[in-house]
Design a protein around this motif. Structure first.
Motif, PDB file in Angstrom:
ATOM      1  N   SER A 184      55.713  62.384  46.368  1.00  0.00           N
ATOM      2  CA  SER A 184      56.368  62.204  45.093  1.00  0.00           C
ATOM      3  C   SER A 184      56.003  60.773  44.783  1.00  0.00           C
ATOM      4  O   SER A 184      55.918  59.915  45.658  1.00  0.00           O
ATOM      5  CB  SER A 184      57.539  62.562  44.526  1.00  0.00           C
ATOM      6  N   CYS A 185      55.582  60.187  43.735  1.00  0.00           N
ATOM      7  CA  CYS A 185      55.404  58.836  42.991  1.00  0.00           C
ATOM      8  C   CYS A 185      55.934  58.854  41.673  1.00  0.00           C
ATOM      9  O   CYS A 185      55.342  59.322  40.792  1.00  0.00           O
ATOM     10  CB  CYS A 185      53.947  58.516  43.223  1.00  0.00           C
ATOM     11  N   ALA A 186      57.196  57.974  41.538  1.00  0.00           N
ATOM     12  CA  ALA A 186      57.580  57.838  40.579  1.00  0.00           C
ATOM     13  C   ALA A 186      57.207  56.583  40.044  1.00  0.00           C
ATOM     14  O   ALA A 186      57.366  55.411  40.721  1.00  0.00           O
ATOM     15  CB  ALA A 186      59.180  58.074  40.548  1.00  0.00           C
ATOM     16  N   ALA A 187      56.931  56.449  38.705  1.00  0.00           N
ATOM     17  CA  ALA A 187      56.490  55.295  38.109  1.00  0.00           C
ATOM     18  C   ALA A 187      57.701  54.668  37.127  1.00  0.00           C
ATOM     19  O   ALA A 187      58.014  55.579  36.206  1.00  0.00           O
ATOM     20  CB  ALA A 187      55.368  55.626  37.132  1.00  0.00           C
ATOM     21  N   SER A 188      57.993  53.544  37.019  1.00  0.00           N
ATOM     22  CA  SER A 188      58.860  53.142  36.483  1.00  0.00           C
ATOM     23  C   SER A 188      58.372  52.188  35.281  1.00  0.00           C
ATOM     24  O   SER A 188      57.344  51.482  35.570  1.00  0.00           O
ATOM     25  CB  SER A 188      60.101  52.396  37.160  1.00  0.00           C
ATOM     26  N   GLY A 189      58.740  52.047  34.051  1.00  0.00           N
ATOM     27  CA  GLY A 189      58.232  51.699  32.903  1.00  0.00           C
ATOM     28  C   GLY A 189      57.040  52.415  32.357  1.00  0.00           C
ATOM     29  O   GLY A 189      56.938  53.690  32.831  1.00  0.00           O
ATOM     30  N   ARG A 190      56.625  51.985  31.338  1.00  0.00           N
ATOM     31  CA  ARG A 190      55.926  53.181  30.420  1.00  0.00           C
ATOM     32  C   ARG A 190      54.402  52.986  31.091  1.00  0.00           C
ATOM     33  O   ARG A 190      53.846  52.310  31.797  1.00  0.00           O
ATOM     34  CB  ARG A 190      55.369  52.418  29.118  1.00  0.00           C
ATOM     35  N   LEU A 236      44.440  50.883  35.063  1.00  0.00           N
ATOM     36  CA  LEU A 236      43.705  51.556  33.859  1.00  0.00           C
ATOM     37  C   LEU A 236      42.511  51.944  34.262  1.00  0.00           C
ATOM     38  O   LEU A 236      41.841  51.395  34.976  1.00  0.00           O
ATOM     39  CB  LEU A 236      43.409  50.155  32.919  1.00  0.00           C
ATOM     40  N   GLY A 237      42.255  52.999  33.498  1.00  0.00           N
ATOM     41  CA  GLY A 237      40.868  53.996  33.873  1.00  0.00           C
ATOM     42  C   GLY A 237      39.714  53.097  33.960  1.00  0.00           C
ATOM     43  O   GLY A 237      38.761  53.540  34.655  1.00  0.00           O
ATOM     44  N   THR A 238      39.356  52.142  32.997  1.00  0.00           N
ATOM     45  CA  THR A 238      38.372  51.471  33.032  1.00  0.00           C
ATOM     46  C   THR A 238      38.425  50.187  34.034  1.00  0.00           C
ATOM     47  O   THR A 238      37.353  49.552  34.357  1.00  0.00           O
ATOM     48  CB  THR A 238      38.256  50.559  31.525  1.00  0.00           C
ATOM     49  N   CYS A 239      39.442  49.969  34.783  1.00  0.00           N
ATOM     50  CA  CYS A 239      39.435  48.758  35.658  1.00  0.00           C
ATOM     51  C   CYS A 239      38.796  49.562  37.089  1.00  0.00           C
ATOM     52  O   CYS A 239      39.224  50.468  37.619  1.00  0.00           O
ATOM     53  CB  CYS A 239      40.928  48.616  36.051  1.00  0.00           C
ATOM     54  N   PRO A 240      38.160  48.557  37.609  1.00  0.00           N
ATOM     55  CA  PRO A 240      37.539  49.005  39.213  1.00  0.00           C
ATOM     56  C   PRO A 240      38.747  49.065  40.261  1.00  0.00           C
ATOM     57  O   PRO A 240      38.477  49.764  41.110  1.00  0.00           O
ATOM     58  CB  PRO A 240      36.499  47.914  39.549  1.00  0.00           C
ATOM     59  N   GLN A 241      39.767  48.248  40.149  1.00  0.00           N
ATOM     60  CA  GLN A 241      40.637  47.993  40.996  1.00  0.00           C
ATOM     61  C   GLN A 241      42.160  48.706  40.764  1.00  0.00           C
ATOM     62  O   GLN A 241      42.377  48.387  39.528  1.00  0.00           O
ATOM     63  CB  GLN A 241      40.793  46.581  41.440  1.00  0.00           C
ATOM     64  N   TYR A 242      42.789  49.121  41.691  1.00  0.00           N
ATOM     65  CA  TYR A 242      44.129  49.579  41.447  1.00  0.00           C
ATOM     66  C   TYR A 242      44.932  48.367  41.525  1.00  0.00           C
ATOM     67  O   TYR A 242      44.784  47.706  42.873  1.00  0.00           O
ATOM     68  CB  TYR A 242      44.653  50.774  42.564  1.00  0.00           C
ATOM     69  N   ASP A 243      45.907  48.154  40.888  1.00  0.00           N
ATOM     70  CA  ASP A 243      46.471  46.891  40.883  1.00  0.00           C
ATOM     71  C   ASP A 243      47.888  46.927  40.911  1.00  0.00           C
ATOM     72  O   ASP A 243      48.771  45.720  41.218  1.00  0.00           O
ATOM     73  CB  ASP A 243      46.236  45.977  39.508  1.00  0.00           C
ATOM     74  N   GLN A 244      48.528  48.147  40.851  1.00  0.00           N
ATOM     75  CA  GLN A 244      50.022  48.384  41.051  1.00  0.00           C
ATOM     76  C   GLN A 244      50.176  49.429  42.505  1.00  0.00           C
ATOM     77  O   GLN A 244      49.405  50.577  42.138  1.00  0.00           O
ATOM     78  CB  GLN A 244      50.788  48.948  39.867  1.00  0.00           C
ATOM     79  N   TRP A 245      50.807  48.888  43.300  1.00  0.00           N
ATOM     80  CA  TRP A 245      51.003  50.093  44.628  1.00  0.00           C
ATOM     81  C   TRP A 245      52.492  50.275  44.948  1.00  0.00           C
ATOM     82  O   TRP A 245      53.152  49.265  44.844  1.00  0.00           O
ATOM     83  CB  TRP A 245      50.417  49.121  45.814  1.00  0.00           C
ATOM     84  N   GLY A 246      52.608  51.354  45.492  1.00  0.00           N
ATOM     85  CA  GLY A 246      53.899  51.742  45.907  1.00  0.00           C
ATOM     86  C   GLY A 246      54.010  51.430  47.274  1.00  0.00           C
ATOM     87  O   GLY A 246      53.149  50.977  47.849  1.00  0.00           O
ATOM     88  N   GLN A 247      55.198  51.561  47.814  1.00  0.00           N
ATOM     89  CA  GLN A 247      55.279  50.959  49.327  1.00  0.00           C
ATOM     90  C   GLN A 247      54.903  51.875  50.390  1.00  0.00           C
ATOM     91  O   GLN A 247      54.977  51.468  51.466  1.00  0.00           O
ATOM     92  CB  GLN A 247      56.866  50.885  49.402  1.00  0.00           C
ATOM     93  N   GLY A 248      54.510  53.073  50.316  1.00  0.00           N
ATOM     94  CA  GLY A 248      54.134  53.903  51.039  1.00  0.00           C
ATOM     95  C   GLY A 248      54.950  54.684  51.620  1.00  0.00           C
ATOM     96  O   GLY A 248      56.309  54.132  51.908  1.00  0.00           O
ATOM     97  N   THR A 249      54.725  56.046  52.063  1.00  0.00           N
ATOM     98  CA  THR A 249      55.638  56.856  52.807  1.00  0.00           C
ATOM     99  C   THR A 249      54.831  57.590  54.018  1.00  0.00           C
ATOM    100  O   THR A 249      53.473  57.918  53.616  1.00  0.00           O
ATOM    101  CB  THR A 249      55.960  57.914  51.885  1.00  0.00           C
ATOM    102  N   LEU A 250      55.419  57.770  55.107  1.00  0.00           N
ATOM    103  CA  LEU A 250      54.676  58.105  56.366  1.00  0.00           C
ATOM    104  C   LEU A 250      54.791  59.613  56.656  1.00  0.00           C
ATOM    105  O   LEU A 250      55.967  60.253  56.386  1.00  0.00           O
ATOM    106  CB  LEU A 250      55.468  57.504  57.620  1.00  0.00           C
TER     107      LEU A 250
END
Length: 118
Positions: A20-26, A99-113
């Motif tokens: 799961s990946c929960a997003a906080s904020g809008r 954002l869909g138009t951006c080439p790079q992902y700019d917000q990342w979660g902490q990772g889960t093993l």
């Protein structure tokens, strides 16, 4: 937007796991949520993505047919259902958004093993 990934663990080959990946904020309909993974000693690789708005998904060939990404907009949560797991799926899994138009992902979660035993 802040992301919190969870659900990793140890599973036998052939088993299933759901991350799961929960997003906080809008979140917005034109955002994309991606899943990535990084195995020990290897570069990070793309697993798949989903558009928040219309739910359209896209997968890497290595997981196509075994992994499914879905989202629950009411919970601001994206899921990665992993079936028929293989030892080579062992990695730290990350969720990320952009954002869909951006080439790079700019917000990342902490990772889960995720560890898949043979």
């Amino acid at each position: 937007v802040q992301l919190q990934a969870s659900g990793g663990g140890l599973v036998q080959a052939g088993g299933s796991l759901r991350l799961s990946c929960a997003a906080s904020g809008r979140t917005f309909s034109n955002y994309v949520m991606g899943w990535f993974r990084q195995a020990p000693g290897k570069e990070r690789e793309f697993v798949g993505r989903i558009w928040w708005g219309n739910g359209i998904t896209y997968y890497a060939d290595s997981v196509k047919g075994r992994f499914t990404i879905s989202r629950d907009n009411a919970k601001n949560t994206v899921y990665l259902q992993m079936n028929s797991l293989k030892p080579e799926d062992t990695a730290v899994y990350y969720c990320a958004t952009k954002l869909g138009t951006c080439p790079q992902y700019d917000q990342w979660g902490q990772g889960t093993l995720v560890t898949v035993s043979s």
